[in-house]
Design a protein around this motif. Structure first.
Motif, PDB file in Angstrom:
ATOM      1  N   CYS A  14       0.850  -1.195   0.000  1.00 36.77           N
ATOM      2  CA  CYS A  14       0.000   0.000   0.000  1.00 36.77           C
ATOM      3  C   CYS A  14       0.884   1.244   0.000  1.00 36.77           C
ATOM      4  N   GLU A  15       1.015   1.849  -1.156  1.00 42.53           N
ATOM      5  CA  GLU A  15       1.931   2.981  -1.307  1.00 42.53           C
ATOM      6  C   GLU A  15       1.548   4.164  -0.415  1.00 42.53           C
ATOM      7  N   GLY A  16       0.264   4.454  -0.331  1.00 42.49           N
ATOM      8  CA  GLY A  16      -0.177   5.571   0.511  1.00 42.49           C
ATOM      9  C   GLY A  16       0.169   5.364   1.973  1.00 42.49           C
ATOM     10  N   LEU A  17      -0.073   4.164   2.465  1.00 39.88           N
ATOM     11  CA  LEU A  17       0.232   3.860   3.857  1.00 39.88           C
ATOM     12  C   LEU A  17       1.738   3.918   4.108  1.00 39.88           C
ATOM     13  N   GLN A  18       2.520   3.378   3.198  1.00 37.04           N
ATOM     14  CA  GLN A  18       3.976   3.408   3.338  1.00 37.04           C
ATOM     15  C   GLN A  18       4.490   4.849   3.307  1.00 37.04           C
ATOM     16  N   ASP A  19       3.928   5.649   2.413  1.00 31.86           N
ATOM     17  CA  ASP A  19       4.317   7.053   2.291  1.00 31.86           C
ATOM     18  C   ASP A  19       4.060   7.807   3.594  1.00 31.86           C
ATOM     19  N   ARG A  20       2.845   7.679   4.129  1.00 30.38           N
ATOM     20  CA  ARG A  20       2.492   8.372   5.376  1.00 30.38           C
ATOM     21  C   ARG A  20       3.247   7.795   6.562  1.00 30.38           C
ATOM     22  N   GLY A  21       3.480   6.481   6.543  1.00 32.66           N
ATOM     23  CA  GLY A  21       4.240   5.867   7.625  1.00 32.66           C
ATOM     24  C   GLY A  21       5.663   6.400   7.682  1.00 32.66           C
ATOM     25  N   CYS A  22       6.291   6.517   6.518  1.00 35.73           N
ATOM     26  CA  CYS A  22       7.657   7.067   6.465  1.00 35.73           C
ATOM     27  C   CYS A  22       7.672   8.507   6.964  1.00 35.73           C
ATOM     28  N   LEU A  23       6.662   9.290   6.569  1.00 38.54           N
ATOM     29  CA  LEU A  23       6.590  10.685   7.011  1.00 38.54           C
ATOM     30  C   LEU A  23       6.415  10.757   8.524  1.00 38.54           C
ATOM     31  N   CYS A  24       5.525   9.954   9.066  1.00 36.54           N
ATOM     32  CA  CYS A  24       5.311   9.952  10.518  1.00 36.54           C
ATOM     33  C   CYS A  24       6.589   9.579  11.268  1.00 36.54           C
ATOM     34  N   LEU A  25       7.276   8.549  10.791  1.00 37.57           N
ATOM     35  CA  LEU A  25       8.512   8.131  11.451  1.00 37.57           C
ATOM     36  C   LEU A  25       9.587   9.206  11.348  1.00 37.57           C
ATOM     37  N   ALA A  26       9.641   9.878  10.211  1.00 37.10           N
ATOM     38  CA  ALA A  26      10.610  10.965  10.057  1.00 37.10           C
ATOM     39  C   ALA A  26      10.332  12.078  11.063  1.00 37.10           C
ATOM     40  N   LEU A  27       9.072  12.432  11.223  1.00 37.23           N
ATOM     41  CA  LEU A  27       8.715  13.506  12.158  1.00 37.23           C
ATOM     42  C   LEU A  27       8.904  13.090  13.610  1.00 37.23           C
ATOM     43  N   LEU A  28       8.590  11.839  13.919  1.00 36.50           N
ATOM     44  CA  LEU A  28       8.730  11.358  15.294  1.00 36.50           C
ATOM     45  C   LEU A  28      10.184  11.223  15.741  1.00 36.50           C
ATOM     46  N   THR A  29      11.085  10.976  14.809  1.00 37.12           N
ATOM     47  CA  THR A  29      12.487  10.793  15.175  1.00 37.12           C
ATOM     48  C   THR A  29      13.302  12.076  15.046  1.00 37.12           C
ATOM     49  N   ALA A  30      12.695  13.126  14.506  1.00 39.07           N
ATOM     50  CA  ALA A  30      13.409  14.400  14.340  1.00 39.07           C
ATOM     51  C   ALA A  30      13.463  15.140  15.671  1.00 39.07           C
ATOM     52  N   GLY A  31      14.523  15.857  15.868  1.00 42.03           N
ATOM     53  CA  GLY A  31      14.672  16.639  17.082  1.00 42.03           C
ATOM     54  C   GLY A  31      14.227  18.066  16.856  1.00 42.03           C
TER      55      GLY A  31
END
Length: 123
Positions: A14-31
């Protein structure tokens, strides 16, 4: 974090889910300044701690297999520029949590990051 990783693992195509998942993880791990833990409450005043949530998020993502899920998404959806950017940002943030025994995954990450940069250099 666990719900995001679970969704990414259950629906790898599911490209949409993977896309949003990557974005969420990027934001959650950013300082960022918005990503702080409350130290305590003193007479109605909310004081912020200098301890950032990003280190806990990073450790959790790595422990739960998030790095591999990010790399799989990058590999599967190479033409999706936004996914590539988000995943690259998250992988960069997670690199501080890698240990030497994970060097194979680190090599895979580096190869995928370079491939994404070559593919999307003009975008």
């Amino acid at each position: 974090v666990i719900a995001i990783l679970d969704g990414m693992q259950r629906f790898p195509a599911c490209e949409g889910l993977q896309d949003r998942g990557c974005l969420c993880l990027a934001l959650l791990t950013a300082g960022t300044e918005d990503n702080k833990v409350s130290a305590d409450y003193t007479k109605g005043k909310h004081q912020e701690s200098s301890v950032l949530l990003r280190s806990q998020s990073r450790r959790l993502v790595v422990r739960q297999g998030g790095l591999e899920l990010l790399l799989n998404a990058m590999q599967r959806f190479q033409r999706n520029l936004l996914l590539q950017r988000s995943a690259a940002m998250a992988v960069g943030q997670l690199s501080t949590e890698l240990r030497t025994k994970e060097s194979n995954m680190e090599n895979k990450a580096l190869q995928l990051l370079m491939q994404a940069m070559r593919k999307h250099k003009r975008e």
